[in-house]
Design an enzyme around this catalytic site. Structure first.
Site, mmCIF file in Angstrom:
data_model
loop_
_atom_site.group_PDB
_atom_site.id
_atom_site.type_symbol
_atom_site.label_atom_id
_atom_site.label_comp_id
_atom_site.label_asym_id
_atom_site.label_seq_id
_atom_site.Cartn_x
_atom_site.Cartn_y
_atom_site.Cartn_z
ATOM 1 N N ALA A 79 -11.108 57.925 66.005
ATOM 2 C CA ALA A 79 -12.186 57.712 66.975
ATOM 3 C C ALA A 79 -13.378 58.583 66.609
ATOM 4 C CB ALA A 79 -11.680 58.066 68.364
ATOM 5 N N GLY A 122 -7.112 57.512 65.523
ATOM 6 C CA GLY A 122 -7.244 56.064 65.698
ATOM 7 C C GLY A 122 -7.131 55.304 64.384
ATOM 8 N N GLU A 125 -3.547 54.874 63.984
ATOM 9 C CA GLU A 125 -3.122 53.886 64.995
ATOM 10 C C GLU A 125 -3.537 52.469 64.587
ATOM 11 O OE1 GLU A 125 -4.981 56.539 67.806
ATOM 12 O OE2 GLU A 125 -3.257 56.350 69.127
ATOM 13 N N GLU A 145 -5.044 64.645 66.918
ATOM 14 C CA GLU A 145 -5.745 64.785 68.198
ATOM 15 C C GLU A 145 -5.415 66.089 68.911
ATOM 16 O OE1 GLU A 145 -4.129 62.093 67.161
ATOM 17 O OE2 GLU A 145 -5.268 60.283 67.622
#
Ligand code: CAA
Length: 269
Positions: A79, A122, A125, A145
């Site tokens: 992200a 992300g 992910e 994270e």
């Protein structure tokens, strides 16, 4: 024309926002994330670009498989931490962002990842939503994270343990430490680990092979295999049996071609 645009034109890639699109071979769409200076951090615009390209690919019968790639430094660093909250809603919860993730999650055609460099947060992910993941040996997968006082919120806490097991997922998520492409392969996060720089050609080669199969069979395979994540075994087995009753021209053609000792010609019907 700047150097970047000239390179892009020469490679046959069409630039759209933060992605580049091209057709490396018949039936295969290549989507390359194109924010190299930000290590392909998943801004809302980049995620929206990927989702938009997938929506178009979904309704295009000419696209039989999609390869998602970054560059040699990063598949994606996750992200975009620098993207500021809007309207008081944290960036993670922005509607466009969540809708883009849903589109990627529900994409019915084969989605392959070619990973070189970092696949973090992300970005990692995103690989978990890909059906086949080819990793360069020096690729770095991680869920860092925790280092910014957060946790994987784009499916990582749920999908990672399902793929690599609870204990390894806990280690990755609680320490934020990275694993390389070889270990990712050993742990089942990647399908194959290849020499650095070879992830994209290898992913395209596999995509090409899949693109030659019956697209109906391929979509049914994806749907059925993904049921393992969402349904209890007795329910998914009974759905599998029902799906098997579907009659398709491609199935008739596959059997006829076998009998006649020739290559089948699948039409997607
Ligand atoms: N968001 C925004 N910008 C990022 C970024 C990210 N996730 N990752 C890297 N960048 C930017 C850097 O800020 C830097 O920008 P400037 O040149 O303007 O300073 C540029 O990309 C290059 O980064 P580095 O100089 O750090 O490059 P490096 O090769 O030395 O290191 C890296 C690369 C290891 C990926 C490092 O940048 C890093 O640790 N990035 C953060 C990774 C991370 O924490 N990802 C998780 C994000 S949170 C998430 O994904 C949440 C979720 O699941 C909901």
């Amino acid at each position: 024309m700047d150097t970047h645009t000239a390179d892009t034109a020469a490679s046959g890639e069409a630039a759209m926002g933060d992605i580049l699109q091209s057709t490396p071979c018949e039936g295969v769409l290549l989507i390359r994330m194109n924010r190299p200076a930000a290590r392909n951090a998943l801004s809302i615009r980049l995620l929206g670009g990927i989702a938009g390209a997938l929506r178009a690919a979904q309704s295009d019968p000419g696209v039989r498989a999609v390869v998602l790639a970054g560059d040699d430094k990063a598949f994606s660093a996750g992200a975009d931490i620098k993207e500021m909250p809007d309207n008081g809603i944290p960036m993670w919860g922005q509607k466009e962002r969540l809708l883009a993730w849903k589109t990627i999650e529900r994409f019915p055609k084969p989605l392959l990842a070619a990973v070189e460099g970092y696949a973090l947060g992300g970005g990692c992910e995103l690989t978990l939503l890909c059906d086949i993941v080819i990793a360069g040996e020096a690729a770095r997968f991680g869920q860092p994270e925790v280092r910014i006082g957060a946790f994987p919120g784009d499916g990582g806490t749920q999908r990672l343990p399902r793929v690599i097991g609870k204990s390894r997922a806990m280690w990755m998520i609680m320490t934020g430490n990275f694993i390389d492409g070889r270990k990712a392969c050993e742990w089942g996060l990647a399908t194959e680990a290849v020499a650095p720089g070879q992830a994209l050609p290898r992913a395209c080669e596999i995509a090409r092979e899949i693109a030659g199969m019956s697209p109906i069979a391929i979509e049914m395979i994806k749907q059925e295999v993904l049921m393992t994540d969402s349904k209890p075994l007795d329910e998914s087995l009974s759905l599998e049996r029902k799906l098997l009753l579907w009659q398709t021209e491609d199935h008739d053609e596959g059997i006829a071609a076998f009998m006649e000792k020739r290559k089948p010609v699948f039409k997607g019907r």
